[in-house]
Design an enzyme around this catalytic site. Structure first.
Site, PDB file in Angstrom:
ATOM      1  N   HIS A  36       0.851  -1.197   0.000  1.00 22.36           N
ATOM      2  CA  HIS A  36       0.000   0.000   0.000  1.00 22.36           C
ATOM      3  C   HIS A  36       0.886   1.245   0.000  1.00 22.36           C
ATOM      4  O   HIS A  36       1.408   1.661   1.032  1.00 22.36           O
ATOM      5  CB  HIS A  36      -0.917  -0.061   1.234  1.00 22.36           C
ATOM      6  CG  HIS A  36      -1.899   1.049   1.309  1.00 22.36           C
ATOM      7  ND1 HIS A  36      -2.468   1.473   2.491  1.00 22.36           N
ATOM      8  CD2 HIS A  36      -2.440   1.846   0.342  1.00 22.36           C
ATOM      9  CE1 HIS A  36      -3.299   2.469   2.242  1.00 22.36           C
ATOM     10  NE2 HIS A  36      -3.292   2.709   0.954  1.00 22.36           N
ATOM     11  N   ASN A  83      -5.805   3.532   6.680  1.00 27.18           N
ATOM     12  CA  ASN A  83      -7.148   4.043   6.393  1.00 27.18           C
ATOM     13  C   ASN A  83      -8.146   3.803   7.516  1.00 27.18           C
ATOM     14  O   ASN A  83      -9.147   4.513   7.604  1.00 27.18           O
ATOM     15  CB  ASN A  83      -7.653   3.472   5.076  1.00 27.18           C
ATOM     16  CG  ASN A  83      -6.998   4.204   3.926  1.00 27.18           C
ATOM     17  OD1 ASN A  83      -6.937   5.423   3.922  1.00 27.18           O
ATOM     18  ND2 ASN A  83      -6.457   3.457   2.978  1.00 27.18           N
TER      19      ASN A  83
HETATM   20  N1  LIG Z   1      -5.777   7.650  -4.742  1.00 25.37           N
HETATM   21  C1  LIG Z   1      -5.065   7.463  -3.653  1.00 25.37           C
HETATM   22  O1  LIG Z   1      -4.657   8.420  -2.954  1.00 25.37           O
HETATM   23  C2  LIG Z   1      -4.701   6.064  -3.228  1.00 25.37           C
HETATM   24  C3  LIG Z   1      -3.743   5.897  -2.204  1.00 25.37           C
HETATM   25  C4  LIG Z   1      -3.333   4.598  -1.882  1.00 25.37           C
HETATM   26  C5  LIG Z   1      -3.908   3.513  -2.530  1.00 25.37           C
HETATM   27  N2  LIG Z   1      -4.868   3.714  -3.496  1.00 25.37           N
HETATM   28  C6  LIG Z   1      -5.415   2.541  -4.160  1.00 25.37           C
HETATM   29  O2  LIG Z   1      -4.792   2.428  -5.417  1.00 25.37           O
HETATM   30  C7  LIG Z   1      -5.706   1.804  -6.350  1.00 25.37           C
HETATM   31  C8  LIG Z   1      -5.871   2.689  -7.574  1.00 25.37           C
HETATM   32  O3  LIG Z   1      -6.382   3.930  -7.156  1.00 25.37           O
HETATM   33  P1  LIG Z   1      -6.244   5.245  -8.059  1.00 25.37           P
HETATM   34  O4  LIG Z   1      -6.619   6.390  -7.176  1.00 25.37           O
HETATM   35  O5  LIG Z   1      -4.940   5.231  -8.774  1.00 25.37           O
HETATM   36  O6  LIG Z   1      -7.444   4.961  -9.100  1.00 25.37           O
HETATM   37  P2  LIG Z   1      -7.744   5.684 -10.491  1.00 25.37           P
HETATM   38  O7  LIG Z   1      -9.210   5.670 -10.658  1.00 25.37           O
HETATM   39  O8  LIG Z   1      -7.009   6.998 -10.589  1.00 25.37           O
HETATM   40  O9  LIG Z   1      -7.049   4.690 -11.566  1.00 25.37           O
HETATM   41  C9  LIG Z   1      -7.444   3.372 -11.774  1.00 25.37           C
HETATM   42  C10 LIG Z   1      -6.940   2.920 -13.140  1.00 25.37           C
HETATM   43  O10 LIG Z   1      -7.188   1.505 -13.268  1.00 25.37           O
HETATM   44  C11 LIG Z   1      -7.519   1.251 -14.612  1.00 25.37           C
HETATM   45  N3  LIG Z   1      -8.183  -0.062 -14.686  1.00 25.37           N
HETATM   46  C12 LIG Z   1      -9.420  -0.409 -14.213  1.00 25.37           C
HETATM   47  N4  LIG Z   1      -9.637  -1.726 -14.400  1.00 25.37           N
HETATM   48  C13 LIG Z   1      -8.515  -2.227 -15.000  1.00 25.37           C
HETATM   49  C14 LIG Z   1      -8.112  -3.517 -15.435  1.00 25.37           C
HETATM   50  N5  LIG Z   1      -8.912  -4.578 -15.290  1.00 25.37           N
HETATM   51  N6  LIG Z   1      -6.892  -3.664 -16.005  1.00 25.37           N
HETATM   52  C15 LIG Z   1      -6.066  -2.605 -16.165  1.00 25.37           C
HETATM   53  N7  LIG Z   1      -6.389  -1.341 -15.766  1.00 25.37           N
HETATM   54  C16 LIG Z   1      -7.591  -1.161 -15.182  1.00 25.37           C
HETATM   55  C17 LIG Z   1      -8.395   2.428 -15.037  1.00 25.37           C
HETATM   56  O11 LIG Z   1      -8.432   2.584 -16.446  1.00 25.37           O
HETATM   57  C18 LIG Z   1      -7.659   3.592 -14.331  1.00 25.37           C
HETATM   58  O12 LIG Z   1      -6.691   4.191 -15.186  1.00 25.37           O
HETATM   59  C19 LIG Z   1      -6.997   1.566  -5.587  1.00 25.37           C
HETATM   60  O13 LIG Z   1      -7.001   0.257  -5.102  1.00 25.37           O
HETATM   61  C20 LIG Z   1      -6.904   2.582  -4.455  1.00 25.37           C
HETATM   62  O14 LIG Z   1      -7.642   2.191  -3.334  1.00 25.37           O
HETATM   63  C21 LIG Z   1      -5.263   4.963  -3.874  1.00 25.37           C
END
Ligand SMILES: NC(=O)c1ccc[n+]([C@@H]2O[C@H](COP(=O)([O-])OP(=O)(O)OC[C@H]3O[C@@H](n4cnc5c(N)ncnc54)[C@H](O)[C@@H]3O)[C@@H](O)[C@H]2O)c1
Length: 296
Positions: free
Chosen positions: A139, A189
């Protein structure tokens, strides 16, 4: 470990691909959307330029980072040589379970499968594969190139060997790994999201406005960023998804998401990534502007 595949090129994926490539790993960044890949490449380029300006890296490091990085919309080709896959797709349990089932078939037996999920059970994700011992949570924090912590989540069946390997690779990235067990929200979280949710309730109930709430927490608690700005930064859809996982997982009403958060996500006001959340974001500007709806 040499070949790293990062699946998902959104807010987190570009940063994760960036730090691995900068530390000399061969990185494949994969997304189903070619627009997301293009945007990620632009962001990495801009962030590398910023690091050069701050004299943190040289032009040669920028060039080597970019040469270590490839993008792919084809998952099979993108993961076939991977020693480690870091999944960072949308925070949706079904999408992740389907993807891990696929990764299980497409990767070699020794490949470690890590998820950057913010809250979804690693044990559940691992159970969708045939190698539960090789599935782990990695994470990363946002923004990845800047933040020091990686919360490592041990699923019920994650082996000590897998955990040691991930601790080792995290240190090679110059990060500090902290190992925790697999319960909803993990540690980061479980503590952060109730605070963000409570700040949204404070706004919803009219206790104070956006700026007041953020200022109280910044100046009163020495937080670098107020909780509402942080929620925008994380993505309001991501915050809602995490709260829902904790609400379902603990069956405790204290994690129930604020109706205002639900409405904003329904309305597509997801924070910085869509240009509007509690604040309004103008490309290229660092000024913090409260969204019209919350102006007094
Ligand atoms: N945003 C944050 O601050 C944060 C912090 C830590 C962890 N996370 C975790 O990181 C992960 C991603 O979050 P994010 O904010 O980058 O999301 P986001 O919505 O910005 O990006 C997600 C991406 O995944 C792609 N995607 C969806 N299904 C797919 C698949 N089957 N194969 C390939 N690509 C696919 C989408 O096209 C998109 O570009 C989540 O699990 C989230 O909980 C987010």
């Amino acid at each position: 470990m040499k070949n790293i595949s990062v699946v998902g090129a959104g807010t987190m994926g570009n940063g994760i691909a960036h730090v691995f490539a900068q530390k000399g790993f061969q990185v494949q960044l994969i997304d189903t959307s070619s627009a997301a890949l293009q945007k990620a490449e632009q962001t990495i380029n801009t962030n590398l330029d910023r690091l050069i300006k701050k004299e943190k890296i040289t032009l040669e490091t920028k060039q080597s980072t970019l040469s270590n990085l490839s993008t792919n919309t084809n998952i099979r080709l993108g993961v076939e040589h991977a020693d480690l896959v870091v999944e960072t797709v949308t925070e949706n349990p079904q999408i992740k379970l389907d993807l891990f089932k696929q990764l299980d078939k497409l990767t070699n037996n020794n490949c470690i499968l890590a998820s950057n999920t913010s809250s979804i059970s690693l044990t559940k994700i691992a159970a969708s594969t045939t190698k539960m011992d090789k599935v782990i949570g990695m994470h990363f924090m946002n923004p990845v190139p800047v933040m020091q912590l990686i919360e490592i989540i041990k699923g019920y069946e994650t082996s000590d060997e897998t955990t040691e390997n991930i601790i080792d690779v995290s240190k090679k990235l110059g990060k500090t790994p902290v190992v925790v067990n697999d319960y909803p929200g993990f540690v980061a979280n479980r503590i952060l999201m109730p605070m963000i949710n409570e700040s949204i309730f404070s706004l919803f109930e009219g206790v104070a406005g956006v700026e007041e709430i953020d200022t109280v927490m910044k100046l009163g608690m020495a937080h670098q960023m107020g909780p509402l700005q942080l929620a925008d930064f994380i993505g309001l859809d991501v915050c809602l998804a995490i709260l829902n996982v904790m609400f379902d997982g603990f069956k405790n009403p204290k994690y129930a998401p604020c109706p205002l958060l639900i409405n904003m996500v329904e309305a597509g006001k997801l924070g910085r990534k869509t240009g509007q959340g509690f604040y309004r974001y103008v490309s290229g500007s660092k000024e913090l502007i409260v969204a019209d709806r919350f102006k007094k």
